[in-house]
Write a protein that holds these residues in place. Structure first.
Motif, PDB file in Angstrom:
ATOM      1  N   GLU A 111     -28.600  51.832   8.069  1.00  0.00           N
ATOM      2  CA  GLU A 111     -29.234  50.406   8.006  1.00  0.00           C
ATOM      3  C   GLU A 111     -29.964  50.359   9.248  1.00  0.00           C
ATOM      4  O   GLU A 111     -30.324  51.293  10.019  1.00  0.00           O
ATOM      5  CB  GLU A 111     -28.186  49.424   8.270  1.00  0.00           C
ATOM      6  N   ALA A 112     -30.737  49.181   9.204  1.00  0.00           N
ATOM      7  CA  ALA A 112     -31.783  48.981  10.142  1.00  0.00           C
ATOM      8  C   ALA A 112     -31.342  49.105  11.621  1.00  0.00           C
ATOM      9  O   ALA A 112     -30.403  48.674  12.252  1.00  0.00           O
ATOM     10  CB  ALA A 112     -32.122  47.678   9.951  1.00  0.00           C
ATOM     11  N   ARG A 113     -32.389  50.019  12.306  1.00  0.00           N
ATOM     12  CA  ARG A 113     -32.165  50.295  13.628  1.00  0.00           C
ATOM     13  C   ARG A 113     -31.060  51.508  13.816  1.00  0.00           C
ATOM     14  O   ARG A 113     -30.775  51.816  15.124  1.00  0.00           O
ATOM     15  CB  ARG A 113     -31.912  49.167  14.522  1.00  0.00           C
ATOM     16  N   ALA A 114     -30.332  51.816  12.791  1.00  0.00           N
ATOM     17  CA  ALA A 114     -29.397  52.653  13.188  1.00  0.00           C
ATOM     18  C   ALA A 114     -29.657  54.124  13.478  1.00  0.00           C
ATOM     19  O   ALA A 114     -30.830  54.497  13.000  1.00  0.00           O
ATOM     20  CB  ALA A 114     -28.262  52.786  11.960  1.00  0.00           C
ATOM     21  N   ARG A 115     -28.894  54.971  14.198  1.00  0.00           N
ATOM     22  CA  ARG A 115     -29.240  56.082  14.506  1.00  0.00           C
ATOM     23  C   ARG A 115     -28.238  57.123  14.204  1.00  0.00           C
ATOM     24  O   ARG A 115     -27.134  56.934  14.594  1.00  0.00           O
ATOM     25  CB  ARG A 115     -29.536  56.459  15.859  1.00  0.00           C
ATOM     26  N   LEU A 116     -28.114  57.886  13.076  1.00  0.00           N
ATOM     27  CA  LEU A 116     -27.056  58.706  12.553  1.00  0.00           C
ATOM     28  C   LEU A 116     -27.417  60.017  12.293  1.00  0.00           C
ATOM     29  O   LEU A 116     -28.550  60.495  11.728  1.00  0.00           O
ATOM     30  CB  LEU A 116     -26.605  58.075  10.958  1.00  0.00           C
ATOM     31  N   GLU A 117     -26.476  61.236  12.493  1.00  0.00           N
ATOM     32  CA  GLU A 117     -26.466  62.398  12.024  1.00  0.00           C
ATOM     33  C   GLU A 117     -25.326  62.836  11.325  1.00  0.00           C
ATOM     34  O   GLU A 117     -24.373  62.543  11.520  1.00  0.00           O
ATOM     35  CB  GLU A 117     -26.713  63.325  13.559  1.00  0.00           C
ATOM     36  N   VAL A 118     -25.380  63.479   9.986  1.00  0.00           N
ATOM     37  CA  VAL A 118     -24.494  63.793   9.340  1.00  0.00           C
ATOM     38  C   VAL A 118     -24.459  65.545   8.959  1.00  0.00           C
ATOM     39  O   VAL A 118     -25.646  65.867   8.735  1.00  0.00           O
ATOM     40  CB  VAL A 118     -24.562  63.332   7.850  1.00  0.00           C
ATOM     41  N   VAL A 119     -23.482  66.133   9.515  1.00  0.00           N
ATOM     42  CA  VAL A 119     -23.500  67.619   9.282  1.00  0.00           C
ATOM     43  C   VAL A 119     -22.133  67.790   8.192  1.00  0.00           C
ATOM     44  O   VAL A 119     -21.343  67.017   8.002  1.00  0.00           O
ATOM     45  CB  VAL A 119     -23.276  68.274  10.767  1.00  0.00           C
ATOM     46  N   THR A 120     -22.032  69.403   7.960  1.00  0.00           N
ATOM     47  CA  THR A 120     -20.817  69.653   7.241  1.00  0.00           C
ATOM     48  C   THR A 120     -20.168  70.828   8.085  1.00  0.00           C
ATOM     49  O   THR A 120     -20.902  71.417   8.775  1.00  0.00           O
ATOM     50  CB  THR A 120     -21.429  70.315   5.843  1.00  0.00           C
ATOM     51  N   ALA A 121     -18.907  70.975   7.976  1.00  0.00           N
ATOM     52  CA  ALA A 121     -18.070  71.892   8.661  1.00  0.00           C
ATOM     53  C   ALA A 121     -18.454  73.439   8.368  1.00  0.00           C
ATOM     54  O   ALA A 121     -18.175  74.230   9.240  1.00  0.00           O
ATOM     55  CB  ALA A 121     -16.881  71.427   8.687  1.00  0.00           C
ATOM     56  N   ALA A 122     -18.756  73.648   7.094  1.00  0.00           N
ATOM     57  CA  ALA A 122     -18.813  74.976   6.626  1.00  0.00           C
ATOM     58  C   ALA A 122     -19.770  75.176   5.450  1.00  0.00           C
ATOM     59  O   ALA A 122     -20.031  73.948   4.893  1.00  0.00           O
ATOM     60  CB  ALA A 122     -17.164  75.360   6.334  1.00  0.00           C
ATOM     61  N   ALA A 123     -20.041  76.102   4.987  1.00  0.00           N
ATOM     62  CA  ALA A 123     -20.854  76.373   3.849  1.00  0.00           C
ATOM     63  C   ALA A 123     -20.249  75.823   2.491  1.00  0.00           C
ATOM     64  O   ALA A 123     -19.123  75.809   2.404  1.00  0.00           O
ATOM     65  CB  ALA A 123     -21.128  77.909   3.610  1.00  0.00           C
ATOM     66  N   THR A 124     -20.860  75.158   1.561  1.00  0.00           N
ATOM     67  CA  THR A 124     -20.539  74.839   0.339  1.00  0.00           C
ATOM     68  C   THR A 124     -20.670  75.868  -0.570  1.00  0.00           C
ATOM     69  O   THR A 124     -21.566  76.630  -0.686  1.00  0.00           O
ATOM     70  CB  THR A 124     -21.525  73.614  -0.013  1.00  0.00           C
ATOM     71  N   ILE A 125     -19.525  76.148  -1.426  1.00  0.00           N
ATOM     72  CA  ILE A 125     -19.660  77.569  -2.326  1.00  0.00           C
ATOM     73  C   ILE A 125     -19.603  76.989  -3.604  1.00  0.00           C
ATOM     74  O   ILE A 125     -18.262  76.320  -3.944  1.00  0.00           O
ATOM     75  CB  ILE A 125     -18.457  78.458  -1.887  1.00  0.00           C
ATOM     76  N   ALA A 126     -20.410  77.082  -4.638  1.00  0.00           N
ATOM     77  CA  ALA A 126     -20.537  76.686  -5.974  1.00  0.00           C
ATOM     78  C   ALA A 126     -19.772  77.670  -6.743  1.00  0.00           C
ATOM     79  O   ALA A 126     -20.260  79.061  -6.617  1.00  0.00           O
ATOM     80  CB  ALA A 126     -21.754  76.635  -6.279  1.00  0.00           C
ATOM     81  N   LEU A 127     -18.419  77.478  -7.476  1.00  0.00           N
ATOM     82  CA  LEU A 127     -17.627  78.649  -8.059  1.00  0.00           C
ATOM     83  C   LEU A 127     -17.720  78.138  -9.631  1.00  0.00           C
ATOM     84  O   LEU A 127     -18.027  77.002  -9.866  1.00  0.00           O
ATOM     85  CB  LEU A 127     -16.250  78.660  -7.413  1.00  0.00           C
ATOM     86  N   ARG A 128     -17.528  79.044 -10.296  1.00  0.00           N
ATOM     87  CA  ARG A 128     -17.420  78.902 -11.752  1.00  0.00           C
ATOM     88  C   ARG A 128     -16.269  77.857 -12.125  1.00  0.00           C
ATOM     89  O   ARG A 128     -16.430  76.989 -12.876  1.00  0.00           O
ATOM     90  CB  ARG A 128     -17.285  80.308 -12.583  1.00  0.00           C
ATOM     91  N   GLY A 129     -14.841  78.039 -11.633  1.00  0.00           N
ATOM     92  CA  GLY A 129     -13.716  77.359 -12.017  1.00  0.00           C
ATOM     93  C   GLY A 129     -13.250  77.327 -13.199  1.00  0.00           C
ATOM     94  O   GLY A 129     -13.567  78.555 -14.125  1.00  0.00           O
ATOM     95  N   PRO A 130     -12.312  76.767 -13.656  1.00  0.00           N
ATOM     96  CA  PRO A 130     -11.653  76.752 -14.920  1.00  0.00           C
ATOM     97  C   PRO A 130     -12.154  76.513 -16.353  1.00  0.00           C
ATOM     98  O   PRO A 130     -11.829  76.653 -17.425  1.00  0.00           O
ATOM     99  CB  PRO A 130     -10.368  76.062 -14.924  1.00  0.00           C
ATOM    100  N   THR A 131     -13.514  75.981 -16.034  1.00  0.00           N
ATOM    101  CA  THR A 131     -14.403  75.642 -17.227  1.00  0.00           C
ATOM    102  C   THR A 131     -15.624  76.079 -17.075  1.00  0.00           C
ATOM    103  O   THR A 131     -15.914  76.153 -16.114  1.00  0.00           O
ATOM    104  CB  THR A 131     -14.344  74.051 -17.446  1.00  0.00           C
ATOM    105  N   THR A 132     -16.376  76.277 -18.273  1.00  0.00           N
ATOM    106  CA  THR A 132     -17.721  76.908 -18.108  1.00  0.00           C
ATOM    107  C   THR A 132     -18.887  75.288 -18.118  1.00  0.00           C
ATOM    108  O   THR A 132     -20.040  75.836 -17.949  1.00  0.00           O
ATOM    109  CB  THR A 132     -17.959  77.668 -19.224  1.00  0.00           C
ATOM    110  N   ASP A 133     -18.346  74.339 -18.077  1.00  0.00           N
ATOM    111  CA  ASP A 133     -19.219  73.145 -17.768  1.00  0.00           C
ATOM    112  C   ASP A 133     -19.780  73.498 -16.486  1.00  0.00           C
ATOM    113  O   ASP A 133     -19.224  73.714 -15.403  1.00  0.00           O
ATOM    114  CB  ASP A 133     -18.464  71.808 -17.862  1.00  0.00           C
ATOM    115  N   PRO A 134     -21.315  72.760 -16.586  1.00  0.00           N
ATOM    116  CA  PRO A 134     -21.912  72.908 -15.034  1.00  0.00           C
ATOM    117  C   PRO A 134     -21.092  71.717 -14.197  1.00  0.00           C
ATOM    118  O   PRO A 134     -20.653  70.735 -14.582  1.00  0.00           O
ATOM    119  CB  PRO A 134     -23.210  72.448 -15.556  1.00  0.00           C
ATOM    120  N   ALA A 135     -21.234  71.866 -12.827  1.00  0.00           N
ATOM    121  CA  ALA A 135     -21.104  71.045 -11.896  1.00  0.00           C
ATOM    122  C   ALA A 135     -22.100  70.289 -11.484  1.00  0.00           C
ATOM    123  O   ALA A 135     -23.354  70.712 -11.532  1.00  0.00           O
ATOM    124  CB  ALA A 135     -20.515  71.829 -10.789  1.00  0.00           C
ATOM    125  N   THR A 136     -22.065  68.945 -10.896  1.00  0.00           N
ATOM    126  CA  THR A 136     -23.193  68.185 -10.212  1.00  0.00           C
ATOM    127  C   THR A 136     -22.761  68.020  -9.015  1.00  0.00           C
ATOM    128  O   THR A 136     -21.350  67.451  -8.611  1.00  0.00           O
ATOM    129  CB  THR A 136     -23.520  66.902 -11.336  1.00  0.00           C
TER     130      THR A 136
END
Length: 303
Positions: A111-136
């Protein structure tokens, strides 16, 4: 986000408190009516995890605070030690995600005047999973007047057999600042990638300043040809928006075709620079994007 093995389940249920629990294959809820077709429906493939995590930072007149920190599904949000006047939050992975059929979203607001940094702890791995439906995977970033947001995740890895559609939707005020980095690694060691499509849409004061779509892997024409990746397997970009940015008049090319290269170019509408890079390895890609950021900061930006 950290990749943690999911339990061997094929369905998910949500209790009244919002926690998701595994349900064994073919099992029906207690007292489920014995109706025709119930057994077939119980054995249907899972639809995936649906989850939205939310984060909101605000300025209380003295410093930036984070009054809203809502974890959900695979996203566990944790406050980090501030850096100067900038609040910091880390996104941790509570399960393997995204898998096929998952519908995941991160909603982040400074929001207005805020200073924010967002990081992730590790890589994100896109996997097939139990269904062939796409992930979003939908990331929504909103930055208010005179606010600053740094979105600096670890790379996204597109594993063989996966299908992921990722979107970034960024809404900026006229005086806000943004530093956004995204990196993709196409396939793990000695494997082809899955199908990965990404779209980045950025609006400033309600006007679009960037709208681009890329696709890699099976089904995407010429994605590894000389006009796109040229044989490289790591790609990414860095976007810097700053009202005080002194934009160079011409694009700048960093690196070389063998070890990877990066193009740093101004956007047509807005005080913004976009660096787009390709490289043989994620480490080399990060080096190129860091070099582009250093060059941009030399132009008067405030990362």
């Amino acid at each position: 986000m950290k990749a943690v093995t999911r339990p061997p389940t094929v369905d998910l249920a949500k209790d009244g408190g919002g926690a998701r629990h595994p349900r064994s294959a073919g099992a029906r809820p207690p007292h489920a009516p014995d109706v025709p077709g119930a057994a077939a429906r119980a054995s249907d493939p899972p639809s995936g995890v649906h989850a939205t995590a939310r984060l909101r930072a605000t300025h209380n007149g003295r410093t930036t605070t984070v009054p809203l920190l809502h974890s959900d599904g695979p996203f566990h949000l944790r406050r980090l030690r501030p850096r100067g006047d900038r609040a910091r939050v880390c996104v941790l992975g509570a399960m393997s995600a995204p898998l096929g059929g998952d519908r995941l979203a991160l909603d982040i607001t400074a929001e207005a005047r805020a200073r924010l940094e967002v990081v992730t702890a590790a890589a994100t791995i896109a996997l097939r999973g139990p269904t062939t439906d796409p992930a979003t995977y939908d990331v929504r970033l909103t930055v208010g007047e005179d606010a600053s947001l740094h979105w600096l995740p670890q790379p996204l890895i597109s594993a063989h057999g996966s299908t992921l559609h990722q979107t970034y939707r960024v809404e900026l005020a006229g005086t806000s600042r943004l530093l956004l980095r995204e990196e993709q690694c196409l396939g793990r060691t000695a494997e082809p990638p899955g199908h990965l499509s990404t779209r980045l849409t950025v609006r400033r004061d309600g006007r679009p300043i960037l709208d681009q779509h890329t696709a890699y892997g099976a089904g995407a024409p010429a994605w590894d040809g000389p006009a796109v990746l040229g044989g490289h397997r790591a790609t990414g970009q860095l976007l810097l928006v700053d009202p005080e940015l002194a934009v160079p008049p011409e694009p700048v090319l960093l690196g070389d075709p063998v070890r990877g290269h990066c193009a740093l170019a101004p956007l047509a509408d807005g005080p913004a620079l976009l660096a787009t890079a390709v490289a043989p390895t994620p480490a080399r890609l990060r080096h190129l994007l860091d070099a582009a950021l250093a060059r941009a900061c030399g132009a008067g930006a405030q990362p």
